[in-house]
Enzyme design. Structure first.
Site: not given
Length: 277
Positions: A128-129, A132, A200
């Protein structure tokens, strides 16, 4: 699209700073805020990631650690430059990514997240990070954090100006200054909310694919949601939007002005993504 978002973010936050500066000191205050804003723009672009990492006393992890190993595996799979990896010595399980671009990115995790997640769940969070990083969200997030901190600082100045006098007597309006001190940080948070909620979902979707199974991240979010309400974190409101779950979830004001979408919705989308594989 992210370039436009970054530009709009800078303009919006600059206008808020100018408004506060003008309220505190008239033209001179507005000029000070303009110069202050210009400095924040420069510092945010080049150094905001270092400021945020220093704020949380993050320490770079060893290359033989499990977290580093997972990030390296995922970065290679995503064809991204290897980011620096940091550990924050706090018990609340959480994580964030920062940096001005993929070549200068960093991923930070708390000690708590390594203690409650298994390897697959940790892989989901780190994917997930990296989402980003891949989606070029990290510059937007770090600039927003720097500006929100600056606005909070000027809002504090407005509060003291209301008490001790910040402009000539005929122009001074303590009630207006107190109103600015209260509502300016909220305005900054609303800008952060508008920017961060959509990104997100996109990082979740990307992370679900990159990790190899969207349920890794879904299961991790279930644990993070539960623990974030039980375990307090020494976190700054200006940086709350950067974390994978809101580190201030237990605070009423943070619930009202949440920079994150509903965790239940995020989990539902990831479970739907898993069913469609």
């Amino acid at each position: 699209m992210n370039t436009i978002k970054t530009f709009l973010l800078m303009i919006s936050m600059t206008l808020i700073l100018l408004f506060i500066g003008g309220a505190i000191g008239g033209r001179n205050g507005a000029m000070f805020a303009l110069i202050f804003s210009f400095g924040i723009n420069i510092i945010s672009y080049w150094n905001s990631d270092k400021i945020v990492l220093r704020m949380y006393k993050a320490q770079e992890v060893e290359k033989n650690s499990e977290v580093y190993s997972i990030v390296r595996e995922l970065a290679e799979r995503a064809d991204l430059p290897m980011p620096k990896v940091y550990m924050i010595n706090q018990s609340q399980p959480n994580a964030f990514a920062t940096g001005r671009n993929s070549k200068h990115a960093a991923v930070a995790v708390t000690r708590g997240i390594t203690e409650i997640l298994d390897r697959n769940e940790l892989k989901g969070v780190l994917a997930h990070e990296l989402g980003h990083v891949h989606n070029k969200d990290i510059l937007i997030g770090t600039i927003a954090a720097s500006f929100a901190g600056a606005i909070a600082y000027l809002a504090t100045m407005a509060r003291w100006a209301a008490i001790f006098g910040g402009r000539d007597d005929e122009d001074k309006n303590p009630i207006a200054l107190i109103g600015i001190a209260i509502f300016a940080p909220m305005a900054a948070m609303l800008v952060q909310m508008a920017i961060s909620r959509t990104r997100e979902y996109k990082a979740d979707s990307y992370g679900g694919k990159l990790a190899g199974n969207p349920l890794y991240l879904a299961n991790a979010l279930k644990k993070l949601e539960m623990w974030s309400t039980r375990t307090p974190m020494d976190a700054k409101p200006a940086t709350a939007h950067m974390f994978i779950v809101n580190p201030l979830k237990g605070q009423n004001m943070a619930k009202l002005f949440s920079t994150h979408p509903s965790t239940e919705d995020r989990i539902a989308k990831l479970e739907e993504q898993a069913r469609q594989r």
